[in-house]
Design a protein around this motif. Structure first.
Motif, PDB file in Angstrom:
ATOM      1  N   GLY A 291       0.871  -1.137  -0.046  1.00  0.00           N
ATOM      2  CA  GLY A 291       0.053  -0.059   0.054  1.00  0.00           C
ATOM      3  C   GLY A 291       0.857   1.146   0.145  1.00  0.00           C
ATOM      4  O   GLY A 291       2.159   1.143  -0.251  1.00  0.00           O
ATOM      5  N   VAL A 292       0.254   2.691   0.281  1.00  0.00           N
ATOM      6  CA  VAL A 292       0.809   3.634   0.112  1.00  0.00           C
ATOM      7  C   VAL A 292       0.505   4.745   1.288  1.00  0.00           C
ATOM      8  O   VAL A 292      -0.835   4.345   2.026  1.00  0.00           O
ATOM      9  N   ILE A 293       1.194   5.558   1.721  1.00  0.00           N
ATOM     10  CA  ILE A 293       0.849   6.664   2.484  1.00  0.00           C
ATOM     11  C   ILE A 293       0.396   7.783   1.775  1.00  0.00           C
ATOM     12  O   ILE A 293       0.934   8.175   0.738  1.00  0.00           O
ATOM     13  N   ALA A 294      -1.057   7.930   1.756  1.00  0.00           N
ATOM     14  CA  ALA A 294      -1.554   9.263   0.804  1.00  0.00           C
ATOM     15  C   ALA A 294      -2.314  10.036   1.766  1.00  0.00           C
ATOM     16  O   ALA A 294      -3.026   9.679   2.578  1.00  0.00           O
ATOM     17  N   SER A 295      -2.310  11.291   1.427  1.00  0.00           N
ATOM     18  CA  SER A 295      -3.160  12.491   2.069  1.00  0.00           C
ATOM     19  C   SER A 295      -4.651  11.988   1.590  1.00  0.00           C
ATOM     20  O   SER A 295      -4.836  11.399   0.708  1.00  0.00           O
ATOM     21  N   GLY A 296      -5.454  12.679   2.603  1.00  0.00           N
ATOM     22  CA  GLY A 296      -7.007  12.284   2.316  1.00  0.00           C
ATOM     23  C   GLY A 296      -7.380  12.933   0.973  1.00  0.00           C
ATOM     24  O   GLY A 296      -8.180  12.292   0.268  1.00  0.00           O
ATOM     25  N   GLN A 297      -6.637  13.809   0.522  1.00  0.00           N
ATOM     26  CA  GLN A 297      -7.077  14.637  -0.822  1.00  0.00           C
ATOM     27  C   GLN A 297      -6.568  13.831  -1.963  1.00  0.00           C
ATOM     28  O   GLN A 297      -7.230  13.986  -2.882  1.00  0.00           O
ATOM     29  N   GLU A 298      -5.649  12.667  -1.817  1.00  0.00           N
ATOM     30  CA  GLU A 298      -5.493  11.785  -3.006  1.00  0.00           C
ATOM     31  C   GLU A 298      -6.014  10.558  -2.764  1.00  0.00           C
ATOM     32  O   GLU A 298      -5.886   9.848  -3.607  1.00  0.00           O
ATOM     33  N   ALA A 299      -6.468  10.287  -1.621  1.00  0.00           N
ATOM     34  CA  ALA A 299      -6.876   9.084  -1.263  1.00  0.00           C
ATOM     35  C   ALA A 299      -7.880   8.347  -2.337  1.00  0.00           C
ATOM     36  O   ALA A 299      -7.893   7.340  -2.781  1.00  0.00           O
ATOM     37  N   ALA A 300      -8.936   9.282  -2.478  1.00  0.00           N
ATOM     38  CA  ALA A 300     -10.079   8.855  -3.541  1.00  0.00           C
ATOM     39  C   ALA A 300      -9.393   8.544  -5.010  1.00  0.00           C
ATOM     40  O   ALA A 300      -9.748   7.488  -5.530  1.00  0.00           O
ATOM     41  N   ALA A 301      -8.401   9.311  -5.478  1.00  0.00           N
ATOM     42  CA  ALA A 301      -7.712   9.028  -6.794  1.00  0.00           C
ATOM     43  C   ALA A 301      -6.902   7.662  -6.592  1.00  0.00           C
ATOM     44  O   ALA A 301      -6.811   6.822  -7.741  1.00  0.00           O
ATOM     45  N   VAL A 302      -6.189   7.452  -5.384  1.00  0.00           N
ATOM     46  CA  VAL A 302      -5.376   6.211  -5.310  1.00  0.00           C
ATOM     47  C   VAL A 302      -6.364   4.926  -5.399  1.00  0.00           C
ATOM     48  O   VAL A 302      -6.008   4.093  -5.906  1.00  0.00           O
ATOM     49  N   ARG A 303      -7.524   5.380  -4.650  1.00  0.00           N
ATOM     50  CA  ARG A 303      -8.503   4.148  -4.691  1.00  0.00           C
ATOM     51  C   ARG A 303      -8.878   3.791  -5.905  1.00  0.00           C
ATOM     52  O   ARG A 303      -8.752   2.523  -6.468  1.00  0.00           O
ATOM     53  N   THR A 304      -9.251   4.922  -6.794  1.00  0.00           N
ATOM     54  CA  THR A 304      -9.640   4.469  -8.259  1.00  0.00           C
ATOM     55  C   THR A 304      -8.634   3.827  -8.940  1.00  0.00           C
ATOM     56  O   THR A 304      -8.849   2.808  -9.866  1.00  0.00           O
ATOM     57  N   ALA A 305      -7.496   4.216  -8.447  1.00  0.00           N
ATOM     58  CA  ALA A 305      -6.182   3.578  -9.471  1.00  0.00           C
ATOM     59  C   ALA A 305      -5.816   2.157  -9.042  1.00  0.00           C
ATOM     60  O   ALA A 305      -4.938   1.751  -9.592  1.00  0.00           O
ATOM     61  N   THR A 306      -6.241   1.595  -7.995  1.00  0.00           N
ATOM     62  CA  THR A 306      -5.880   0.663  -7.262  1.00  0.00           C
ATOM     63  C   THR A 306      -6.933  -0.241  -7.028  1.00  0.00           C
ATOM     64  O   THR A 306      -8.191   0.035  -6.655  1.00  0.00           O
ATOM     65  N   LYS A 307      -6.598  -1.673  -6.577  1.00  0.00           N
ATOM     66  CA  LYS A 307      -7.683  -2.599  -6.224  1.00  0.00           C
ATOM     67  C   LYS A 307      -7.827  -2.506  -4.452  1.00  0.00           C
ATOM     68  O   LYS A 307      -7.093  -2.036  -3.876  1.00  0.00           O
ATOM     69  N   ALA A 308      -9.165  -3.269  -4.298  1.00  0.00           N
ATOM     70  CA  ALA A 308      -9.587  -2.831  -2.750  1.00  0.00           C
ATOM     71  C   ALA A 308      -8.443  -3.425  -2.060  1.00  0.00           C
ATOM     72  O   ALA A 308      -8.276  -3.082  -0.814  1.00  0.00           O
ATOM     73  N   GLY A 309      -7.627  -4.461  -2.349  1.00  0.00           N
ATOM     74  CA  GLY A 309      -6.752  -5.009  -1.227  1.00  0.00           C
ATOM     75  C   GLY A 309      -5.586  -4.180  -0.896  1.00  0.00           C
ATOM     76  O   GLY A 309      -4.764  -4.372  -0.045  1.00  0.00           O
ATOM     77  N   PHE A 310      -5.229  -3.232  -1.851  1.00  0.00           N
ATOM     78  CA  PHE A 310      -4.243  -2.349  -1.826  1.00  0.00           C
ATOM     79  C   PHE A 310      -4.196  -1.361  -0.636  1.00  0.00           C
ATOM     80  O   PHE A 310      -5.331  -0.525  -0.783  1.00  0.00           O
ATOM     81  N   LEU A 311      -3.526  -1.259   0.490  1.00  0.00           N
ATOM     82  CA  LEU A 311      -3.728  -0.429   1.571  1.00  0.00           C
ATOM     83  C   LEU A 311      -3.561   1.047   1.473  1.00  0.00           C
ATOM     84  O   LEU A 311      -2.338   1.524   0.441  1.00  0.00           O
ATOM     85  N   ILE A 312      -4.600   1.955   1.798  1.00  0.00           N
ATOM     86  CA  ILE A 312      -4.078   3.380   1.737  1.00  0.00           C
ATOM     87  C   ILE A 312      -4.164   3.805   3.169  1.00  0.00           C
ATOM     88  O   ILE A 312      -5.163   3.539   3.908  1.00  0.00           O
ATOM     89  N   VAL A 313      -3.099   4.435   3.667  1.00  0.00           N
ATOM     90  CA  VAL A 313      -2.993   4.841   4.970  1.00  0.00           C
ATOM     91  C   VAL A 313      -2.618   6.340   5.182  1.00  0.00           C
ATOM     92  O   VAL A 313      -1.833   6.686   4.385  1.00  0.00           O
ATOM     93  N   THR A 314      -3.486   7.088   5.777  1.00  0.00           N
ATOM     94  CA  THR A 314      -3.742   8.479   5.363  1.00  0.00           C
ATOM     95  C   THR A 314      -3.454   9.400   6.831  1.00  0.00           C
ATOM     96  O   THR A 314      -4.241   9.392   7.525  1.00  0.00           O
TER      97      THR A 314
END
Ligand code: C5P
Length: 240
Positions: free
Chosen positions: A160-183
């Motif tokens: 997964g990645v560390i991403a700010s809340g402002q980029e989380a939606a774009a990261v989620r769109t570009a990745t599958k559900a199992g890829f972690l987003i930590v904000t």
């Protein structure tokens, strides 16, 4: 064990405190309210050889907590690989490695081997703005750079990645559900941002696709940290 069975497991409290004793005392105050802690550079570098911030990783793990070791590694491949292998022995759940280049990312994956350690790439620190990036000669916007580095992290085999809340939606769109987003960079509506620039509320970060949020000062500098932590858990539950 799934990483987040309860809204509480999605909240990671940053132990950004100057001494190991203060960190221990915050963990004691927060008790069962918090299951996941982040140990960052300040604490890693504090304490004594017999009682170090780094030693707190195993102590928390032994007490049933999960630990995110926010070491933000960036070095030559050999050093990154060997350092990640040492962290894998400590029992931490998450470790950060800077996601600037493929060599570093691949070294992280090799170093982790077949351990349970999950690797998170730091995309763009949440205190940086577009202006700070241009100063470094980077012409991409923070969001484009986050997405570019997310792609590299995915290709390298990161979790997964560390991403700010402002980029989380774009990261989620570009990745599958199992890829972690930590904000990180999370603030309740109307509270102080401190040095953070790209901040977001817990509800918005979760709704945007963050699996976990990292909260430091709004809890560790609160007059009643337990009440503050419970408020964040409540906001996560409402957004889940
Ligand atoms: O006190 P605050 O809630 O701003 O703390 C945020 C935490 O998240 C800090 O420990 C900081 O190092 C970390 N962090 C961040 N931005 C990143 C990666 C980690 O703010 N991109």
């Amino acid at each position: 064990m799934p990483l987040a069975r309860h809204p509480r497991d999605r909240l990671i409290v940053a132990l950004d405190l100057p001494t190991v004793d203060e960190a221990r005392s915050l963990v004691r105050i927060l008790g069962d309210e918090i299951s996941f802690y982040k140990i960052g550079l300040e604490l890693i570098l504090s304490g004594t050889p017999g009682d170090s911030g780094l030693g707190l990783v195993s102590e928390l793990v032994d007490n049933g907590k999960r630990v995110f070791l926010d070491a933000k590694l960036l070095d030559i491949s050999n050093t990154v690989e060997r350092s990640v292998a040492r962290v894998a022995e400590l029992g931490a759940t998450f470790l950060t490695v800077h996601g600037h280049d493929m060599q570093t990312l691949r070294a992280g994956v090799t170093g982790r081997g077949d351990s349970q350690l999950k690797l998170l790439a730091v995309t763009v620190l949440t205190n940086l703005t577009g202006g700070d990036l241009s100063e470094q000669g980077i012409t991409m916007s923070p969001e484009d750079l986050v997405l570019h580095r997310t792609k590299l992290a995915k290709e390298a085999g990161f979790d997964g990645v560390i991403a700010s809340g402002q980029e989380a939606a774009a990261v989620r769109t570009a990745t599958k559900a199992g890829f972690l987003i930590v904000t990180p960079g999370i603030r309740l509506p109307g509270s102080s941002a401190g040095d953070q620039q790209r901040i977001m509320t817990p509800q918005h970060a979760i709704a945007a696709g963050a699996n976990h949020i990292v909260v430091g000062r709004p809890i560790n500098a609160a007059s009643d940290p337990r009440v503050a932590a419970a408020t964040f858990v409540k906001h996560i539950a409402e957004a889940s």
